[in-house]
Design a protein around this motif. Structure first.
Motif, PDB file in Angstrom:
ATOM      1  N   ASP A   1      12.777  17.445  47.260  1.00 20.76           N
ATOM      2  CA  ASP A   1      13.800  17.043  46.314  1.00 20.76           C
ATOM      3  C   ASP A   1      13.146  16.464  45.052  1.00 20.76           C
ATOM      4  OD1 ASP A   1      13.091  14.350  46.822  1.00 20.76           O
ATOM      5  OD2 ASP A   1      14.575  14.185  48.411  1.00 20.76           O
ATOM      6  N   THR A   2      13.952  16.192  44.051  1.00 18.72           N
ATOM      7  CA  THR A   2      13.432  15.746  42.756  1.00 18.72           C
ATOM      8  C   THR A   2      12.620  14.462  42.882  1.00 18.72           C
ATOM      9  OG1 THR A   2      15.342  16.740  41.654  1.00 18.72           O
ATOM     10  CG2 THR A   2      14.071  15.116  40.409  1.00 18.72           C
ATOM     11  N   ASN A   3      13.118  13.529  43.681  1.00 17.88           N
ATOM     12  CA  ASN A   3      12.424  12.248  43.841  1.00 17.88           C
ATOM     13  C   ASN A   3      11.054  12.439  44.477  1.00 17.88           C
ATOM     14  OD1 ASN A   3      12.209   9.335  43.874  1.00 17.88           O
ATOM     15  ND2 ASN A   3      12.594   9.443  46.075  1.00 17.88           N
ATOM     16  N   LEU A   4      10.985  13.287  45.511  1.00 15.92           N
ATOM     17  CA  LEU A   4       9.725  13.529  46.202  1.00 15.92           C
ATOM     18  C   LEU A   4       8.739  14.274  45.300  1.00 15.92           C
ATOM     19  CD1 LEU A   4       8.686  12.737  48.951  1.00 15.92           C
ATOM     20  CD2 LEU A   4       9.417  14.954  49.841  1.00 15.92           C
ATOM     21  N   GLN A   5       9.251  15.198  44.513  1.00 18.39           N
ATOM     22  CA  GLN A   5       8.387  15.919  43.567  1.00 18.39           C
ATOM     23  C   GLN A   5       7.787  14.958  42.539  1.00 18.39           C
ATOM     24  OE1 GLN A   5       9.592  19.820  42.004  1.00 18.39           O
ATOM     25  NE2 GLN A   5      11.359  19.738  43.381  1.00 18.39           N
ATOM     26  N   THR A   6       8.606  14.027  42.067  1.00 18.81           N
ATOM     27  CA  THR A   6       8.116  13.053  41.081  1.00 18.81           C
ATOM     28  C   THR A   6       7.004  12.194  41.678  1.00 18.81           C
ATOM     29  OG1 THR A   6      10.295  12.967  40.025  1.00 18.81           O
ATOM     30  CG2 THR A   6       8.771  11.143  39.588  1.00 18.81           C
TER      31      THR A   6
ATOM     32  N   LEU B   1       5.061  12.976  44.278  1.00 18.28           N
ATOM     33  CA  LEU B   1       3.894  13.804  44.550  1.00 18.28           C
ATOM     34  C   LEU B   1       3.123  14.101  43.265  1.00 18.28           C
ATOM     35  CD1 LEU B   1       2.144  15.396  46.465  1.00 18.28           C
ATOM     36  CD2 LEU B   1       3.762  17.305  46.308  1.00 18.28           C
ATOM     37  N   LYS B   2       3.853  14.345  42.178  1.00 16.30           N
ATOM     38  CA  LYS B   2       3.180  14.621  40.908  1.00 16.30           C
ATOM     39  C   LYS B   2       2.326  13.440  40.469  1.00 16.30           C
ATOM     40  CE  LYS B   2       3.997  16.173  36.169  1.00 16.30           C
ATOM     41  NZ  LYS B   2       5.004  16.622  35.185  1.00 16.30           N
ATOM     42  N   SER B   3       2.820  12.229  40.687  1.00 13.44           N
ATOM     43  CA  SER B   3       2.036  11.050  40.299  1.00 13.44           C
ATOM     44  C   SER B   3       0.788  10.922  41.171  1.00 13.44           C
ATOM     45  CB  SER B   3       2.891   9.788  40.411  1.00 13.44           C
ATOM     46  OG  SER B   3       3.218   9.504  41.761  1.00 13.44           O
ATOM     47  N   TYR B   4       0.900  11.284  42.447  1.00 10.46           N
ATOM     48  CA  TYR B   4      -0.281  11.254  43.324  1.00 10.46           C
ATOM     49  C   TYR B   4      -1.312  12.293  42.880  1.00 10.46           C
ATOM     50  CZ  TYR B   4       2.200   8.311  46.719  1.00 10.46           C
ATOM     51  OH  TYR B   4       2.866   7.288  47.337  1.00 10.46           O
ATOM     52  N   LEU B   5      -0.832  13.490  42.538  1.00 10.14           N
ATOM     53  CA  LEU B   5      -1.745  14.578  42.185  1.00 10.14           C
ATOM     54  C   LEU B   5      -2.463  14.327  40.859  1.00 10.14           C
ATOM     55  CD1 LEU B   5       0.314  17.720  43.305  1.00 10.14           C
ATOM     56  CD2 LEU B   5      -1.509  16.510  44.524  1.00 10.14           C
ATOM     57  N   GLU B   6      -1.993  13.383  40.081  1.00  9.00           N
ATOM     58  CA  GLU B   6      -2.698  13.026  38.853  1.00  9.00           C
ATOM     59  C   GLU B   6      -4.041  12.371  39.151  1.00  9.00           C
ATOM     60  OE1 GLU B   6       0.062  10.593  36.752  1.00  9.00           O
ATOM     61  OE2 GLU B   6       1.333  12.266  36.112  1.00  9.00           O
TER      62      GLU B   6
ATOM     63  N   LEU C   1       3.106  21.270  40.204  1.00  9.60           N
ATOM     64  CA  LEU C   1       2.987  19.848  39.887  1.00  9.60           C
ATOM     65  C   LEU C   1       1.606  19.443  39.377  1.00  9.60           C
ATOM     66  CD1 LEU C   1       4.912  18.335  42.956  1.00  9.60           C
ATOM     67  CD2 LEU C   1       5.774  18.711  40.635  1.00  9.60           C
ATOM     68  N   SER C   2       0.613  20.346  39.494  1.00 11.41           N
ATOM     69  CA  SER C   2      -0.733  19.998  39.035  1.00 11.41           C
ATOM     70  C   SER C   2      -1.502  21.239  38.602  1.00 11.41           C
ATOM     71  CB  SER C   2      -1.512  19.287  40.146  1.00 11.41           C
ATOM     72  OG  SER C   2      -2.860  19.089  39.773  1.00 11.41           O
ATOM     73  N   PRO C   3      -2.142  21.174  37.438  1.00 10.54           N
ATOM     74  CA  PRO C   3      -2.940  22.316  36.974  1.00 10.54           C
ATOM     75  C   PRO C   3      -4.217  22.502  37.786  1.00 10.54           C
ATOM     76  CG  PRO C   3      -3.200  20.446  35.495  1.00 10.54           C
ATOM     77  CD  PRO C   3      -2.116  20.083  36.450  1.00 10.54           C
ATOM     78  N   LEU C   4      -4.573  21.508  38.598  1.00  9.57           N
ATOM     79  CA  LEU C   4      -5.799  21.607  39.388  1.00  9.57           C
ATOM     80  C   LEU C   4      -5.570  22.226  40.764  1.00  9.57           C
ATOM     81  CD1 LEU C   4      -7.606  18.211  38.610  1.00  9.57           C
ATOM     82  CD2 LEU C   4      -8.223  20.506  37.832  1.00  9.57           C
TER      83      LEU C   4
ATOM     84  N   MET D   1       5.647  18.791  57.155  1.00 14.60           N
ATOM     85  CA  MET D   1       6.679  17.901  56.614  1.00 14.60           C
ATOM     86  C   MET D   1       6.885  16.756  57.602  1.00 14.60           C
ATOM     87  SD  MET D   1       7.302  19.121  53.660  1.00 14.60           S
ATOM     88  CE  MET D   1       8.796  18.257  53.176  1.00 14.60           C
ATOM     89  N   GLY D   2       8.014  16.063  57.522  1.00 10.97           N
ATOM     90  CA  GLY D   2       8.237  14.934  58.409  1.00 10.97           C
ATOM     91  C   GLY D   2       7.121  13.910  58.240  1.00 10.97           C
ATOM     92  N   HIS D   3       6.654  13.367  59.355  1.00  8.10           N
ATOM     93  CA  HIS D   3       5.583  12.374  59.300  1.00  8.10           C
ATOM     94  C   HIS D   3       4.275  12.965  58.775  1.00  8.10           C
ATOM     95  CE1 HIS D   3       7.800   9.132  61.096  1.00  8.10           C
ATOM     96  NE2 HIS D   3       8.145   9.869  62.130  1.00  8.10           N
ATOM     97  N   GLU D   4       4.120  14.285  58.873  1.00  9.32           N
ATOM     98  CA  GLU D   4       2.855  14.896  58.460  1.00  9.32           C
ATOM     99  C   GLU D   4       2.785  15.210  56.962  1.00  9.32           C
ATOM    100  OE1 GLU D   4       0.262  14.901  60.098  1.00  9.32           O
ATOM    101  OE2 GLU D   4       1.007  14.523  62.118  1.00  9.32           O
ATOM    102  N   PHE D   5       3.849  14.939  56.231  1.00 14.70           N
ATOM    103  CA  PHE D   5       3.783  15.183  54.783  1.00 14.70           C
ATOM    104  C   PHE D   5       2.741  14.268  54.147  1.00 14.70           C
ATOM    105  CE2 PHE D   5       5.328  14.530  50.370  1.00 14.70           C
ATOM    106  CZ  PHE D   5       5.178  15.836  49.923  1.00 14.70           C
ATOM    107  N   THR D   6       2.648  13.048  54.651  1.00  9.16           N
ATOM    108  CA  THR D   6       1.623  12.132  54.148  1.00  9.16           C
ATOM    109  C   THR D   6       0.227  12.684  54.415  1.00  9.16           C
ATOM    110  OG1 THR D   6       3.060  10.226  54.518  1.00  9.16           O
ATOM    111  CG2 THR D   6       0.721   9.779  54.266  1.00  9.16           C
ATOM    112  N   SER D   7       0.039  13.324  55.569  1.00  9.77           N
ATOM    113  CA  SER D   7      -1.256  13.927  55.892  1.00  9.77           C
ATOM    114  C   SER D   7      -1.606  15.020  54.886  1.00  9.77           C
ATOM    115  CB  SER D   7      -1.234  14.512  57.309  1.00  9.77           C
ATOM    116  OG  SER D   7      -0.977  13.513  58.262  1.00  9.77           O
ATOM    117  N   LEU D   8      -0.600  15.805  54.475  1.00  8.32           N
ATOM    118  CA  LEU D   8      -0.830  16.853  53.484  1.00  8.32           C
ATOM    119  C   LEU D   8      -1.211  16.246  52.137  1.00  8.32           C
ATOM    120  CD1 LEU D   8      -0.754  19.728  52.374  1.00  8.32           C
ATOM    121  CD2 LEU D   8       1.735  19.485  52.125  1.00  8.32           C
TER     122      LEU D   8
END
Length: 527
Positions: free
Chosen positions: A3-8, A10-15, A46-49, A91-98
């Motif tokens: 969803d939009t919130n999760l994408q936002t 994740l994008k900040s993490y990928l920076e 979400l990331s050019p890298l 996904m689920g609890h493993e999304f953090t692992s990803l």
């Protein structure tokens, strides 16, 4: 997918990525494969890298592609060549692992000590780990993330996360009935929660000796906490805030709370989950100068009358010394203590319905216990399994009426009271049935089923204290108003004590109380 919130987020993490990352996918036309492709495409945007590669079309990887699980994804570091695999949809609890796999593949620093990184880097040999998980398992990410970090450090280490619900043939062939289950180079390696230290102690035979020597050389603490659950964390914080040298030794930080899903009675927090609360607890403790020693279990506690110090012996042979100690070792699930239970533990006998429930999809199971935990487990399992039979020893259920009504409304849940479980039966590899006696008629019955979920209360983790400290007949430490025990300088807090109510918020208050009691004891000692 995201969803939009999760994408936002994740994008900040990928920076934080510093080097390129490749996501290699192996898919087909199945719904889960399409979801995986959608997830990868969203991440790439979400990331050019981050770039996506279709593993099915890669000519250079054609031989590899034929051996890959489908659907699966390979997270590859372009800079180091490290690889981490996710078989299934993380996904689920493993999304953090990803997310962590992406960061570590992109050269984001690992939150490990320099000693741990060097130890992993110097491991001799090739290691191919496989971890079977369920997306509802809150213990699994710890294992997945530990092994992924090892793969990020050492190119000779490979790791694959495998969603057991998607790869049922493998799960059946390998008799996997509990998660997380880890294989190393095709052989069974371990089950249950494991930290990176636990893994290293198994693959690096000299690691335990080095760890024991390092612990043995530590200076005397003013205040030592044994246990890392809510009571232990609160005790450590309250002690450290007094400006005294504080240590915390624990088998695992978080204790039983790590295995708790929904928490809705923690005052000021309307709803949270155990792993999330544990992360906050550890972060709070680490804000202070507390020496945290994870992956260590105490084996004995005694007072040295000559020195006045409390000596805490650990299973690895090390002995820690402190002027005052708080015992906050918590509790664990109570066992049935019937023939077959230990033999089939992890082979059909389970204690965490959230973790292991998905492995019994479409199969009949039983829940032992008619309290809130047992009825909640039955309700959760009903959406996954073929049928749930609840066995309660007493004449009536002990669960809240609202839960009982919900369970009774489900067509695939049967509740049997006055039922005494007498034996777990199996074929040598897995559970096949359960025997019980109707206490009102003395008639014996046998239920054909695939899994048994035990939910009959808690046992205090106090066996190592037998004969050395005063305990109740249930094995609980007898603690006074200030947390004091029968040994001068030793205090106790939380679920391991004779506190009548076992609740997270009560354990925290108990830990704070014991720390204050310990500090009061310290300031009254002769210099």
């Amino acid at each position: 997918m995201l969803d939009t919130n999760l994408q936002t987020q994740l994008k900040s993490y990928l920076e934080n990525l510093k080097t390129p990352v490749e996501l290699v996918t192996f898919t087909d036309e199945s719904p889960k494969a399409k979801e995986l492709s959608q997830l990868v495409n969203q991440i790439v945007e979400l990331s050019p890298l981050v770039t996506a590669i279709d593993g099915n079309l890669s000519s250079s990887k054609s031989e590899q592609a034929s051996n890959e699980r489908v659907p699966s994804m390979l997270v590859r570091s372009v800079a180091t060549g490290s690889e981490m695999r996710f078989a299934g949809l993380p996904m689920g609890h493993e999304f953090t692992s990803l997310v962590m796999a992406l960061l570590h593949s992109g050269s984001h620093p690992l939150k490990l000590s320099a000693e741990q990184i060097e130890q992993v880097r110097n491991l001799d040999g090739e290691f191919e780990f496989e971890t079977y998980i369920s997306l509802s398992c809150q213990n699994c990410p710890d294992v997945v993330q530990a092994l992924n970090m090892m793969a990020a450090i050492n190119p000779l280490i490979k790791h694959t996360m495998i969603d057991g619900s998607l790869f049922q043939t493998e799960v059946f062939d390998r008799d996997i009935m509990s998660v997380p289950t880890v294989y190393l180079n095709g052989e069974s390696f371990g089950q249950g929660r494991m930290s990176l230290t636990d893994v290293l102690n198994k693959v690096d035979k000299s690691a335990g000796v080095r760890q024991a020597k390092a612990l043995e050389s530590k200076a005397v603490y003013d205040f030592l906490v044994v246990g890392g659950g809510p009571a232990g964390a609160a005790a450590a914080i309250y002690a450290a805030r007094k400006g005294i040298s504080t240590g915390l030794v624990a088998d695992r930080f978080g204790g039983q709370v790590s295995d708790t899903m929904a928490i809705e009675n923690f005052i000021s927090v309307k709803a949270t989950q155990g792993p999330k609360l544990v992360a906050s607890l550890e972060e709070h403790v680490r804000d202070y100068d507390v020496d945290i020693m994870n992956s260590n279990k105490a084996s004995k506690v005694k007072r040295n009358e000559e020195t006045g110090l409390i000596e805490v012996s650990l299973e690895n042979g090390a002995v820690l010394k402190s002027k005052a100690v708080v015992l906050a070792t918590g509790a664990r699930w109570r066992e049935m203590n019937v023939p077959g239970e230990h033999e089939y533990r992890g082979k059909g006998v389970a204690y965490c319905p959230h973790c292991d429930g998905p492995l019994f999809k479409g199969k009949p199971v039983a829940v032992i216990g008619g309290g809130n935990s047992g009825i909640e487990a039955a309700i959760d399992l009903a959406g996954l399994v073929e049928h749930v039979t609840v066995l309660e020893f007493a004449e009536t259920l002990r669960a809240d009426e609202v839960l009982v009504r919900k369970a009774n409304s489900l067509t695939n849940v049967t509740i049997i009271t006055n039922a005494q479980t007498t034996q777990v039966n199996g074929d040598g590899k897995r559970v096949t049935s359960l025997s019980y006696t109707d206490r009102s008629t003395d008639e014996s019955h046998e239920l054909t089923l695939a899994g048994i979920f035990v939910q009959i209360g808690l046992m205090p983790n106090s066996e190592f204290l037998q004969g050395d400290i005063e305990l109740t007949n249930r094995g609980e430490i007898i603690a006074g108003a200030r947390g004091e025990t029968s040994i001068a300088g030793v205090f106790a807090a939380g679920d391991v004590t004779n506190s009548p109510f076992k609740q997270i918020i009560i354990a925290m208050g108990s830990g704070a109380n014991a720390a204050l009691g310990g500090f009061d004891y310290l300031i009254r000692q002769d210099v």
